[in-house]
Design an enzyme around this catalytic site. Sequence first.
Site, PDB file in Angstrom:
ATOM      1  N   ASP A  58     -37.777  62.824   2.627  1.00  0.00           N
ATOM      2  CA  ASP A  58     -39.068  63.347   3.040  1.00  0.00           C
ATOM      3  C   ASP A  58     -39.269  64.708   2.381  1.00  0.00           C
ATOM      4  O   ASP A  58     -38.410  65.583   2.484  1.00  0.00           O
ATOM      5  CB  ASP A  58     -39.113  63.480   4.562  1.00  0.00           C
ATOM      6  CG  ASP A  58     -40.379  64.158   5.035  1.00  0.00           C
ATOM      7  OD1 ASP A  58     -40.298  65.324   5.463  1.00  0.00           O
ATOM      8  OD2 ASP A  58     -41.450  63.538   4.967  1.00  0.00           O
ATOM      9  N   ASP A 113     -44.006  55.673  -8.513  1.00  0.00           N
ATOM     10  CA  ASP A 113     -44.273  54.620  -9.494  1.00  0.00           C
ATOM     11  C   ASP A 113     -43.841  55.015 -10.905  1.00  0.00           C
ATOM     12  O   ASP A 113     -43.825  54.176 -11.808  1.00  0.00           O
ATOM     13  CB  ASP A 113     -45.755  54.232  -9.487  1.00  0.00           C
ATOM     14  CG  ASP A 113     -46.675  55.446  -9.572  1.00  0.00           C
ATOM     15  OD1 ASP A 113     -46.298  56.451 -10.200  1.00  0.00           O
ATOM     16  OD2 ASP A 113     -47.779  55.398  -8.989  1.00  0.00           O
ATOM     17  N   ASP A 126     -47.768  64.874  -6.310  1.00  0.00           N
ATOM     18  CA  ASP A 126     -48.577  63.659  -6.447  1.00  0.00           C
ATOM     19  C   ASP A 126     -48.411  62.806  -5.192  1.00  0.00           C
ATOM     20  O   ASP A 126     -47.786  61.749  -5.216  1.00  0.00           O
ATOM     21  CB  ASP A 126     -48.135  62.886  -7.687  1.00  0.00           C
ATOM     22  CG  ASP A 126     -49.042  61.711  -7.989  1.00  0.00           C
ATOM     23  OD1 ASP A 126     -50.158  61.669  -7.451  1.00  0.00           O
ATOM     24  OD2 ASP A 126     -48.626  60.820  -8.773  1.00  0.00           O
TER      25      ASP A 126
END
Length: 586
Positions: free
Chosen positions: A415, A353, A436
């Site tokens: 990944d 984000d 995170d």
Amino acid sequence: MTTPLLGDLPANTTLGDSQQSSPPSRQVSWFDDALLLGIMASLAGCGLIYEYLLSHYAGRILGALEAAIYTMIGLMIVSMGVGAFAARKIKCAFTGFAMLELTVALCGSFAIIITAAVIGFGQQLPLTIANTLGLPPDHLPNGGFIASLQTLSAYLPYVWGVLLGLMIGMEIPLIARVRQSLSEAHLLHNAGTIYGADYIGAGIGAAIWVGFMLAIDIQLAAALTASVNLLAGLVFIWRFWSKINHVKLLLIGHIIASVVIGLLAVKGPTWEQHFNNLLYKDHVVYAKATRFQQLNFTERLRGGGLPPVYNLYINGRLQFSSSDEHIYHSFLVHPTLAASARHDNVLIIGGGDGLGLKQVLKWQPKAVTLMDLDKDLLALFKSPPADMPQRLRDALLALNGDALNDPRLTLMVDDAFNGVDKLIQNGQMFDAIIVDLPDPSHPDLNKLYSDLFYRKLNELLSADGVITVQSTSPYHAPKAFISVGKTLTASGFNVKQYHHNVPSFGEWGWSIGSKMGKNPQQRLAALTDIPVPEEWLTPGLIHASFEFPKNFYADIDKIKVNEIGSLQLYYYHLAAWSENEVINLF
């Protein structure tokens, strides 16, 4: 006398179909045989997709864990076995098969949307009753019938799984009997041929699911799958018209079902999303299904000139709230970089984000690498799409400060477990590493909290650098929280843990580690000022965050390191977030 399942009757045995009183012909046309095998392969693919659809829905909307997904598949497999036995009771295989595909198509197309409607209704019913009766917010009627409805509605996907499993299990026996009735030449290898088509079709179905359907709306995927069942039924009716009882009624049923399923394909995704939106307290203003997760953005208007509150939910779990994300991300980033000797080159794992990245960029690094698995999530926060409401687009870019478009940033879509290997191979080193990632609520996430993964990160961290890992709630999941710290320690880091209250999440915790010299808490002890623009966090809050209740670590020796393959942390997390396992230590 009932009919055996897979064609092991002698050639002169009657099969019980109304049109099969005469002995079967000795040969069947290659076209009919290829058609039947093609139908069987297509239906096998549909059956596998239904298993994935229902388990996928449970995972994304209901927040079910991995065990629930395996439960769905197991239930459907058992139901298919029962269905195979039940097929013996169907007298006419031709008529039975045509009716079966019509029923499977309708159930398959309606399963998701009906489940969404029932769950949404169950969640909204207490609020509706409270508003009607003028009850205060803390007196919502959540017991008795309503509680039972909400509990039972969560099991509705499994009910659909059992029903579809029963019907899917009937398909192979019925196709076998149809082939058998057309030619006795199929008696010898009937089972092997049918199962061969079934296995190949299932493999193709799995490929279609992974390659295509994972990235589209789940209700659209259900309608498309059901249309294959319906098409198989129509082709079967066309080819074997004279052998099917009540054939005209079945044809009309297929035509009506075609219109219904077409409507569900066009309008169903919107209807389903409206039902899903009832699960959220605030208004859902944007939703998107990516290849890996379901994203829902909600908006809460506050009035009085205050900006709206926007929340992001991933697979039904709150990811951040615009009202207090700065608390979480300030504690994640600023102690890390304040304790690091340098902050020229920073690695962020997760955080697609861009909210943590915004805080990192305050330290004026020369380069930042951000690695996230979901390219669609990154795209939403980097360049919000045109179909997103303009106010939400503006809010997201304001929240992350347009950080994902910063020229110092390198984005890696990978990944993390494998992606860090590429960084190691390239010989890259980082002054600080910030992890995170979502909580280890899934076995696939557990490996990203393992000793092996942390040893990989140890190779990437400079000798005087610092690493910080978000470590779930020390209040709700103390064993999981402590296990993260112990696993980092076992991987070569000098670790301290800290915590603070984030209103949207409650008490939250982080683990911070250094490779050499003083531990991070000792390094931060001399901190008297945050040397970057920061309106909320203070050195005093940082220092206080390292304090825990007196007996918090009393059982630390009993808590295990999360070794790769052990799933230890996953089990700690699973147990702790169960209602009966919450331990109050604060």
